[in-house]
Write a protein that holds these residues in place. Sequence first.
Motif, PDB file in Angstrom:
ATOM      1  N   THR A 154      11.389   6.135   0.285  1.00 14.17           N
ATOM      2  CA  THR A 154      10.229   5.089  -0.436  1.00 14.17           C
ATOM      3  C   THR A 154       9.839   5.605  -2.210  1.00 14.17           C
ATOM      4  OG1 THR A 154       9.434   4.012   1.227  1.00 14.17           O
ATOM      5  CG2 THR A 154       9.132   3.008  -0.112  1.00 14.17           C
ATOM      6  N   VAL A 155       8.924   6.850  -1.940  1.00  7.25           N
ATOM      7  CA  VAL A 155       8.563   7.170  -3.063  1.00  7.25           C
ATOM      8  C   VAL A 155       9.908   7.228  -3.881  1.00  7.25           C
ATOM      9  CG1 VAL A 155       7.595   8.885  -3.770  1.00  7.25           C
ATOM     10  CG2 VAL A 155       6.967   7.881  -2.077  1.00  7.25           C
ATOM     11  N   ALA A 156      10.698   7.822  -3.017  1.00  2.00           N
ATOM     12  CA  ALA A 156      12.371   7.958  -4.869  1.00  2.00           C
ATOM     13  C   ALA A 156      12.393   7.290  -4.912  1.00  2.00           C
ATOM     14  CB  ALA A 156      13.007   9.076  -3.733  1.00  2.00           C
ATOM     15  N   VAL A 157      12.736   6.369  -3.871  1.00  2.77           N
ATOM     16  CA  VAL A 157      13.645   4.812  -4.768  1.00  2.77           C
ATOM     17  C   VAL A 157      12.583   4.023  -6.053  1.00  2.77           C
ATOM     18  CG1 VAL A 157      14.144   2.564  -3.785  1.00  2.77           C
ATOM     19  CG2 VAL A 157      15.209   4.566  -2.482  1.00  2.77           C
ATOM     20  N   HIS A 158      11.241   4.238  -6.005  1.00  4.80           N
ATOM     21  CA  HIS A 158      10.343   3.391  -6.831  1.00  4.80           C
ATOM     22  C   HIS A 158       9.493   4.167  -7.106  1.00  4.80           C
ATOM     23  CE1 HIS A 158      11.562  -0.082  -3.989  1.00  4.80           C
ATOM     24  NE2 HIS A 158      11.337   0.046  -2.869  1.00  4.80           N
ATOM     25  N   CYS A 159       9.222   5.138  -7.401  1.00  5.84           N
ATOM     26  CA  CYS A 159       8.826   5.988  -8.725  1.00  5.84           C
ATOM     27  C   CYS A 159       9.569   7.141  -9.692  1.00  5.84           C
ATOM     28  CB  CYS A 159       7.626   7.066  -7.603  1.00  5.84           C
ATOM     29  SG  CYS A 159       6.745   6.308  -6.741  1.00  5.84           S
ATOM     30  N   ARG A 160       8.997   7.497 -10.972  1.00  4.77           N
ATOM     31  CA  ARG A 160      10.121   7.841 -11.935  1.00  4.77           C
ATOM     32  C   ARG A 160      10.170   9.275 -11.187  1.00  4.77           C
ATOM     33  NH1 ARG A 160       6.135   6.944 -16.829  1.00  4.77           N
ATOM     34  NH2 ARG A 160       4.512   7.050 -14.862  1.00  4.77           N
ATOM     35  N   PHE A 161      10.468   9.960 -12.465  1.00  2.75           N
ATOM     36  CA  PHE A 161      11.595  11.295 -11.506  1.00  2.75           C
ATOM     37  C   PHE A 161      10.212  12.468 -11.350  1.00  2.75           C
ATOM     38  CE2 PHE A 161      12.596  15.543 -12.467  1.00  2.75           C
ATOM     39  CZ  PHE A 161      13.720  15.556 -11.287  1.00  2.75           C
ATOM     40  N   PHE A 181       0.838  -1.251  -0.144  1.00  6.97           N
ATOM     41  CA  PHE A 181       0.182   0.255  -0.427  1.00  6.97           C
ATOM     42  C   PHE A 181       1.107   1.105   0.219  1.00  6.97           C
ATOM     43  CE2 PHE A 181      -1.844  -3.224   2.459  1.00  6.97           C
ATOM     44  CZ  PHE A 181      -2.917  -3.540   1.624  1.00  6.97           C
ATOM     45  N   LEU A 182       1.405   1.428  -0.762  1.00  5.80           N
ATOM     46  CA  LEU A 182       2.263   2.349  -0.947  1.00  5.80           C
ATOM     47  C   LEU A 182       1.959   3.844  -1.152  1.00  5.80           C
ATOM     48  CD1 LEU A 182       5.227   3.451  -1.482  1.00  5.80           C
ATOM     49  CD2 LEU A 182       5.037   3.036  -4.197  1.00  5.80           C
ATOM     50  N   TRP A 183       1.022   3.932  -1.684  1.00  5.16           N
ATOM     51  CA  TRP A 183       0.180   5.761  -2.744  1.00  5.16           C
ATOM     52  C   TRP A 183      -0.679   5.841  -0.794  1.00  5.16           C
ATOM     53  CZ3 TRP A 183       2.933   9.406  -4.698  1.00  5.16           C
ATOM     54  CH2 TRP A 183       3.345   9.319  -5.397  1.00  5.16           C
ATOM     55  N   PRO A 184      -1.359   4.865  -0.564  1.00 10.94           N
ATOM     56  CA  PRO A 184      -2.493   4.956   0.494  1.00 10.94           C
ATOM     57  C   PRO A 184      -1.111   6.278   1.586  1.00 10.94           C
ATOM     58  CG  PRO A 184      -3.267   3.182  -0.419  1.00 10.94           C
ATOM     59  CD  PRO A 184      -1.776   3.528  -1.197  1.00 10.94           C
ATOM     60  N   LEU A 185       0.055   4.663   1.802  1.00 12.59           N
ATOM     61  CA  LEU A 185       0.439   5.114   3.093  1.00 12.59           C
ATOM     62  C   LEU A 185       1.389   6.830   2.772  1.00 12.59           C
ATOM     63  CD1 LEU A 185       1.703   2.044   3.715  1.00 12.59           C
ATOM     64  CD2 LEU A 185       0.304   3.720   5.477  1.00 12.59           C
ATOM     65  N   VAL A 204      13.865  17.118   2.487  1.00 11.87           N
ATOM     66  CA  VAL A 204      12.571  17.422   1.544  1.00 11.87           C
ATOM     67  C   VAL A 204      13.938  16.602   0.001  1.00 11.87           C
ATOM     68  CG1 VAL A 204      10.870  16.890  -0.129  1.00 11.87           C
ATOM     69  CG2 VAL A 204      10.715  17.887   2.563  1.00 11.87           C
ATOM     70  N   LEU A 205      14.879  17.901  -0.356  1.00 15.37           N
ATOM     71  CA  LEU A 205      14.967  17.800  -0.870  1.00 15.37           C
ATOM     72  C   LEU A 205      16.718  16.590  -0.601  1.00 15.37           C
ATOM     73  CD1 LEU A 205      15.890  21.896  -2.153  1.00 15.37           C
ATOM     74  CD2 LEU A 205      14.495  19.936  -3.539  1.00 15.37           C
ATOM     75  N   ILE A 206      16.847  16.665   0.505  1.00 16.78           N
ATOM     76  CA  ILE A 206      18.272  16.010   0.359  1.00 16.78           C
ATOM     77  C   ILE A 206      17.766  14.144   0.687  1.00 16.78           C
ATOM     78  CG2 ILE A 206      20.005  14.936   2.263  1.00 16.78           C
ATOM     79  CD1 ILE A 206      19.906  17.409   3.471  1.00 16.78           C
ATOM     80  N   ILE A 207      16.467  14.083   1.187  1.00 17.39           N
ATOM     81  CA  ILE A 207      16.038  12.747   0.826  1.00 17.39           C
ATOM     82  C   ILE A 207      15.417  12.253  -0.275  1.00 17.39           C
ATOM     83  CG2 ILE A 207      14.046  11.283   2.170  1.00 17.39           C
ATOM     84  CD1 ILE A 207      14.290  12.764   4.525  1.00 17.39           C
ATOM     85  N   ALA A 208      15.453  13.600  -0.717  1.00 23.14           N
ATOM     86  CA  ALA A 208      14.482  13.076  -2.740  1.00 23.14           C
ATOM     87  C   ALA A 208      16.027  12.484  -3.253  1.00 23.14           C
ATOM     88  CB  ALA A 208      13.874  14.282  -3.279  1.00 23.14           C
ATOM     89  N   LEU A 209      17.514  13.319  -2.953  1.00 21.78           N
ATOM     90  CA  LEU A 209      17.991  13.158  -3.686  1.00 21.78           C
ATOM     91  C   LEU A 209      18.313  11.922  -3.524  1.00 21.78           C
ATOM     92  CD1 LEU A 209      19.844  16.624  -4.002  1.00 21.78           C
ATOM     93  CD2 LEU A 209      18.210  15.392  -5.872  1.00 21.78           C
ATOM     94  N   TRP A 210      18.751  11.555  -2.288  1.00 22.78           N
ATOM     95  CA  TRP A 210      19.151  10.274  -2.216  1.00 22.78           C
ATOM     96  C   TRP A 210      18.722   9.236  -2.055  1.00 22.78           C
ATOM     97  CZ3 TRP A 210      18.064   9.406   4.547  1.00 22.78           C
ATOM     98  CH2 TRP A 210      19.459   8.394   4.441  1.00 22.78           C
ATOM     99  N   GLY A 211      17.072   9.621  -2.153  1.00 28.86           N
ATOM    100  CA  GLY A 211      16.744   7.771  -3.118  1.00 28.86           C
ATOM    101  C   GLY A 211      17.035   7.890  -4.628  1.00 28.86           C
ATOM    102  N   MET A 212      17.130   8.718  -5.212  1.00 31.43           N
ATOM    103  CA  MET A 212      17.510   8.951  -6.588  1.00 31.43           C
ATOM    104  C   MET A 212      18.163   8.242  -6.775  1.00 31.43           C
ATOM    105  SD  MET A 212      16.001  12.924  -7.770  1.00 31.43           S
ATOM    106  CE  MET A 212      17.202  12.172  -9.553  1.00 31.43           C
ATOM    107  N   VAL A 213      19.077   8.513  -6.079  1.00 25.99           N
ATOM    108  CA  VAL A 213      20.698   7.680  -5.537  1.00 25.99           C
ATOM    109  C   VAL A 213      20.847   6.098  -5.197  1.00 25.99           C
ATOM    110  CG1 VAL A 213      23.100   7.683  -4.651  1.00 25.99           C
ATOM    111  CG2 VAL A 213      22.799   9.284  -5.347  1.00 25.99           C
TER     112      VAL A 213
END
Length: 409
Positions: A114-121, A86-90, A160-169
């Motif tokens: 989790t969203v950064a790791v598993h979703c498109r940019f 249930f990724l998106w409800p959470l 927020v930006l750091i975590i997003a970049l972290w997930g993209m890496v």
Amino acid sequence: MEMSWLLPAALSAEPDAPARRSTRDWVVDSLCFVLGFGFTVLATADLLGWSTGIVREWQPTAGWVVWVDGVLSAVAGIGLWWRRRFLWPLAILALVLSAFSVAGAVTLTIMLLTVAVHCRFPVLAAYAAAGAATNLIFAAARPDRTSGYWETVWWGVAIVLIIALWGMVVRARRELVASWRDRAARAEAEQQLRVEQARTLERTRIAREMHDVLAHRISLLSLHAGALEFRPDAPPAEIAGAASVVRATAHQALQDLRAVIGVLRTDQTGEEPAPERPQPTLSGLPALVDEARLAGDRVALDVQVDLGEVPAGTGRTAYRIIQEGLTNARKHAPGAVVRVTVDGACGAGLHIAIANPLPVGVSTRPPIPGTGMGLIGLAERASLAGGHLTHSTDGADFRLTAHLPWAAG
């Protein structure tokens, strides 16, 4: 909010993973649950005045806000256990909580990662922008004792930006590893295909060798056996001589068969297989003609080149062509004179011509069986060597000609 103690490898999961979790999934999900739910309990207790020291920098807030924050954050923390399904409800619940929640800080961080790791940019960019925008509400609803409004906003946006970049890496690393695995799998499949092709080519080569070698020997056997059959009243000396030739030819055919089949044997000891016996080259042409003459063939050999100077590969192909040409003449024109001509020069190529008169009338000898594929095999062999082979009927003669390359050594 300081979140630098969170580990990136422990916060990633596949949303579409199978229901049955692996050992790694259990470890990651347990760690996420402990971090998210545990922080919620401690932070809520601190905000209620139990002095755990977790969020002491936030100003006192109304009790009902703290309870709502604690309950919803606890629900989100428990939901981390099922975030794979249930990724998106959470993720949406985490986005709502980010506007006022202090107790759910770790849970919100895990969901954003989790969203950064598993979703498109594009999806991640929209979600991160919405998360950054909620900091405008959060800074007003939950003011910090140690910093002003805009400082809290900018710190939230930076996190927020750091975590997003972290997930993209993490996502890029996973895609790179998956790409490497795909390439390795393709390379292995291509290697297996090349092995199969090599096996097929080797089997084809063996089949050609068996045809060229055994057809020659067996045609000699058939010729002498037919003579014994049709001349039962021959003198004993002639019968004994023919039988001796049959025995010797059969023995030689067996030796040739063993040599050819030997390449199919698999070495079970792990040692290097025994080397193949030397393949014939054009230097063995006189011996081949003498053998044919001994069997009763009438062969006129005209060699205008130094046989020892012909390259081994070209000479081997030429030898097989002449051997098959003599076999064909023995089959279809028994008793006829076979004229074999070999000429050429280095750089100009090697020329082979085999001619024999077409049979006239009906032969009294029994026909020698054959597959009818000899000329086709010879043409393919010559083509693989870089040359060409033709056969035609010229008046009363049958002619087989071949041209093979003869490069300078």
